[in-house]
Scaffold this motif. Sequence first.
Motif, short mmCIF file in Angstrom:
data_model
loop_
_atom_site.label_atom_id
_atom_site.label_comp_id
_atom_site.label_asym_id
_atom_site.label_seq_id
_atom_site.Cartn_x
_atom_site.Cartn_y
_atom_site.Cartn_z
N GLY B 52 0.86 -1.18 0.00
CA GLY B 52 0.00 0.00 0.00
C GLY B 52 0.89 1.23 0.00
O GLY B 52 2.11 1.11 -0.05
N ILE B 53 0.24 2.37 0.08
CA ILE B 53 1.00 3.62 -0.05
C ILE B 53 2.07 3.73 1.03
O ILE B 53 1.78 3.55 2.21
N ALA B 54 3.29 3.99 0.60
CA ALA B 54 4.49 4.08 1.45
C ALA B 54 4.87 2.73 2.06
O ALA B 54 6.03 2.42 2.21
N LYS B 55 3.85 1.92 2.40
CA LYS B 55 4.13 0.60 2.97
C LYS B 55 4.68 -0.34 1.90
O LYS B 55 5.55 -1.19 2.17
N MET B 82 -0.76 -1.99 -8.35
CA MET B 82 0.18 -0.89 -8.17
C MET B 82 -0.68 0.35 -7.94
O MET B 82 -1.31 0.85 -8.87
N LEU B 83 -0.70 0.82 -6.70
CA LEU B 83 -1.52 1.98 -6.38
C LEU B 83 -0.86 3.25 -6.94
O LEU B 83 0.35 3.30 -7.13
N ASN B 84 -1.68 4.25 -7.20
CA ASN B 84 -1.17 5.57 -7.62
C ASN B 84 -0.42 5.54 -8.94
O ASN B 84 0.45 6.39 -9.17
N PRO B 94 3.16 -0.62 -4.51
CA PRO B 94 2.63 -1.96 -4.73
C PRO B 94 1.84 -2.45 -3.51
O PRO B 94 2.18 -2.12 -2.37
N ARG B 95 0.79 -3.20 -3.76
CA ARG B 95 -0.04 -3.74 -2.68
C ARG B 95 -0.60 -5.08 -3.12
O ARG B 95 -1.01 -5.23 -4.27
#
Lengths: 623, 623
Positions: B52-55, B82-84, B94-95
């Motif tokens: 997830g974002i930043a994670k 792939m977020l964003n 990536p999430r």
Amino acid sequence: MFNEVYDVIVVGGGHAGSEAAAAAANMGSKTLLITMNLQNIAQMSCNPAMGGIAKGQIVREIDALGGYSGIVSDTSAIQFKMLNKSKGPAMWSPRVQSDRMRFAEDWRLMLEGTPNLDFYQEMVSGLIVENHKVVGVKTSLGIEVRAKSVVLTNGTFLNGLIHIGDKNFGGGRAGERAATGITEQLVNLGFESGRMKTGTPPRVDGRSLDFSKMVEQPGDEHPEKFSYLDTTQPLKEQRSCHMTHTSELVHDLLREGFDRSPMFNGRIQSVGPRYCPSIEDKINRFADKNSHQLFVEPEGWKTCEYYINGFSTSLPEDVQFKALRSVVGFENVKFFRPGYAIEYDYFPPTQLKHTLETKLVEGLYFAGQINGTTGYEEAASQGLMAGINASLKVQEKDAFTLQRDEAYIGVLIDDLITKGTEEPYRMFTSRAEYRTLLRQDNADFRLTPKGYDLGLASEKRLKRMEEKQSKSDAFVQFFRETSVTPDEANPILESKKSAPVKQQDKMFKLYARPNITIDDVRQFESVEQYIQANNLDTEVIEQTEIQVKYAGYIEKEKNNADKLNRLENLKIPAGFDYSKLKSMSIEARQKLTKIQPVTISQASRISGVNPNDISVLLVYLGR
Amino acid sequence: MFNEVYDVIVVGGGHAGSEAAAAAANMGSKTLLITMNLQNIAQMSCNPAMGGIAKGQIVREIDALGGYSGIVSDTSAIQFKMLNKSKGPAMWSPRVQSDRMRFAEDWRLMLEGTPNLDFYQEMVSGLIVENHKVVGVKTSLGIEVRAKSVVLTNGTFLNGLIHIGDKNFGGGRAGERAATGITEQLVNLGFESGRMKTGTPPRVDGRSLDFSKMVEQPGDEHPEKFSYLDTTQPLKEQRSCHMTHTSELVHDLLREGFDRSPMFNGRIQSVGPRYCPSIEDKINRFADKNSHQLFVEPEGWKTCEYYINGFSTSLPEDVQFKALRSVVGFENVKFFRPGYAIEYDYFPPTQLKHTLETKLVEGLYFAGQINGTTGYEEAASQGLMAGINASLKVQEKDAFTLQRDEAYIGVLIDDLITKGTEEPYRMFTSRAEYRTLLRQDNADFRLTPKGYDLGLASEKRLKRMEEKQSKSDAFVQFFRETSVTPDEANPILESKKSAPVKQQDKMFKLYARPNITIDDVRQFESVEQYIQANNLDTEVIEQTEIQVKYAGYIEKEKNNADKLNRLENLKIPAGFDYSKLKSMSIEARQKLTKIQPVTISQASRISGVNPNDISVLLVYLGR
Ligand SMILES: Cc1cc2nc3c(=O)[nH]c(=O)nc-3n(C[C@H](O)[C@H](O)[C@H](O)COP(=O)(O)OP(=O)(O)OC[C@H]3O[C@@H](n4cnc5c(N)ncnc54)[C@H](O)[C@@H]3O)c2cc1C
Ligand SMILES: Cc1cc2nc3c(=O)[nH]c(=O)nc-3n(C[C@H](O)[C@H](O)[C@H](O)COP(=O)(O)OP(=O)(O)OC[C@H]3O[C@@H](n4cnc5c(N)ncnc54)[C@H](O)[C@@H]3O)c2cc1C
């Protein structure tokens, strides 16, 4: 939170609870399974294995009726062995090593795939009982769920107390908490409860073992399987176990901890399973034996965790460790966790009817370790029967029970409710009077038609069984009808050092000879042709062989069983008042009053009731 | 029972503990992982998802260094996104959705396959500390295990207290018991401890949901993956999530339980994660919003259990249930278990050095939720760093830390130990000053050489990274050197509505234009030829594109970072006595004395220390 009234609530998702939930749901009852942790469904608390002597037969019976244990045992197996293959077929007992994680996961997925079955994770802390009838359960969060019947399968969790050396702490199983509240409530309702104990060996790191010093124990060369369905397959690859043994040195090291053993210093009072004794028990009871076998069993396909079968113990962990390090191959052993013993509440099963319904509270069923048994198979089969009967009762249908000549499950339940048990009850072939009838190969013949009638066994299952039966019957008939001449027979007989025949004779007679096998009779062209023409598989051929070779024994046992069944049909009126039978011994009158046997036959199996007492009863009943 | 003195003992087998154990063992330290239940290794306590974002960037960093989280996330993934992707590459995150059981099992098997790593299942109840140095741990059975260093990763288990409505009970996670003893001992040793809380939504039965009323959320069409290694593969099949939303009605129903909410009636005092608020929190804080999104996430490939992302709650279970039943698609929902909140002890992380070693007790490291963070990724990365540093210390090597411009992991740890945290700390891209440098695509460039030097990242990993780097550098160079004529370029530019060129120009300049993509430049024959001739894969091409398009930003951030790093090099002597700096504010003196920053730069980031104070310090230090 639960608006609906369930038909059946099953408390506990162990082996008993899982079978109970599956059976009830498959029979069309709206079922709820409540268990403390949904990630531990059908967890194997102790050894990673299913089946074994008499237990393997039970798994086959569960499968034949339409339960799930056989299927899951197949899909999660890492090794298969047919035990006692060198003995008669009554003794053949299938057994698998299991992948512990796969077993639990496959069970969970099977249950999730079952219609009518809901799940809820929480601890049940009490029952809702109105007018001696159970109408639901209460959870630790205070949630009430209503139901027409409840099956309790709490296993070793009721007030579970774990012991290692002189330490003890509450728990239902290593790493899991105990369940509280239920025992106390049931005792208030008039139930009698008791305390039992069981134990488990250390788990160790396989990477620390020297297997080259042990004896490899591979699986069967031609592995079979549990389920009669063709949805599971025999194993193509297997993992081996290994064998090693204790020594005088090991025993001496263990003895050093005896004064700190909860078993010997009186801290544990309750009775453990005589036939799964701890290693300290074995050393103590068989002081002259200077070595005991240990089986080193892998816990799964890929894991390096191993189970040390034969080394169950609740000695202090440092003693366990020091002693195990002196076992050949274990010089550098590392522990994943030490062995321990656990004490838990059980309810003497004489408080139950044949359906596993309690006599005191209507609609309340007990199944599994809560009834004083030990073993996954014993638990699972009780769960199945309780689930079936809870479902039947809700649907206002006749109860379903199995006779002692129909199934090990029948023997198990009849023993439990008639004789009770003073120590954890384990099944053995010797407990069955008619074990030649109760074979692993014919559980489908015995039970699948019943399972089908219950709406539990599928039509596919029935069809497979019928085909196997008709094909093997026909093949037996073929042997009965087909003759061979001395010219044809004698070369074969001589090659097996079997007496030659002088004149033409039925093939059946020759085949029935002890050392003549199917491979021998296949040398008769007509036999081989028959097999090919009828497309007979190994299962049919094996069945035929058993029918041919053991026809005599089977016949004899059937006759004996039939005689018994006549007694079995002599019913005793419900609520019969034994106090008026003054010529009966006081003990017999008390026992009979307590157990309330349903038939003369059951009455005769109650310990303390002798033939004389039975005669009195027969006379009174006008027989 | 344990004869040997371990180099590193890791307490707790969650995300932090698992990475710590793997890192220490892979760096050659004799390591022991002690955890309460070996069947719950790297259990996902809350949502079944990684990244997830930043994670997602953090997981890539862990992988680049040679940790396991990326590999396990890949092998257990059921969906990749792939977020964003529509934003700049600094934001790409990536999430995966994970199969919860697979995730835990794969982690366990990875750890079992790690040399130097032993396992032991039990609760650690205390540390053995001698002369302000940790020398081992004590377990609840009273077993002592000696070690040169100890990493504590107790997660939410220390005095864990679970809340649902007005009920609460001890527990470390649903169905698991809390851990006791450690906090009390640490406080006696002089540590400051605090209390935080977090929550989780109900788990429900997917069979009771009407997905046709929700919006399907499939995975990416061309899924990527986390690990830079080629041992894992992108998903070929994926499972979808679904989206639905709350409504005013749902909110009203939830509000009915507010007076029984432990959050609102004062029963829970501790602070929860601001960015994972409970649904009641959201309704309360954003009273004008009449709907919140809910994501319905499957818990695995085959299971019917679903996680309701966005509906975290500790309201009474009947309120949860009633409200959720009013959500579109949830009209007939059945619960596997209700949501709950948990309160647990943490230790303000300002008590740690950059290595995650505690300042008070030598050889003792803290990692994960115990440091006041939230999230698997934050925990795992701390575990990795603690494992590395414990190992380095035992081997008497220099410590390993990451700067804020080198990794999110650097930002995370620097924030924690410098600023502390008043609420569960979660990573965001906004926390990183140099996020254009800290991209998910270049974590290998940033960290794999370091991981390799540590003996953690394999040579194979390094070689793959070097090849990717040299190939993309060369490709960038190709664009810098190769010219195109207006005749070649303009048709392509015009087709993308990009201004035509008047004279020959470097391809780099055209490609750098915002709406010109690789597909456009591939229309130049020389580019396509170059790609074919050099056998460039998507990863290299994507890397090149980022280098071309974001060259300016990247350069600028590098310069800024370099400036900061000069400050970073201005070290403050250990044990510096701030009390003598009378011209500094009292607050600054107190904070600096407490945190004991290592560099001027770190001092400047401490809240309450202002530029004036830094000037005083600089003057005193003679700069
Ligand atoms: C330490 C140990 C050693 C053993 N050794 C042997 C051996 O050597 N040989 C052998 O044959 N057998 C052994 N057993 C026994 C074997 O594990 C059991 O016979 C078998 O598991 C019983 O199955 P069950 O379904 O009755 O109960 P269990 O498998 O114990 O399952 C009970 C289930 O009910 C749940 N539960 C309990 N109470 C509640 C509640 N109030 N609310 C909700 N859920 C509840 C539990 O979470 C659990 O899932 C051992 C068991 C243990 C624990
Ligand atoms: C109910 C709940 C909701 C959450 N919600 C969110 C959320 O919404 N968003 C988010 O980002 N994160 C959330 N989290 C946090 C996330 O689960 C944690 O950040 C992450 O799991 C922390 O990893 P860890 O390794 O530090 O600890 P954990 O994953 O908690 O693991 C700790 C491990 O240590 C073991 N252990 C503890 N004490 C001892 C001891 N004394 N001896 C031996 N073993 C011990 C435990 O058995 C466990 O295996 C939530 C957690 C919980 C429990």
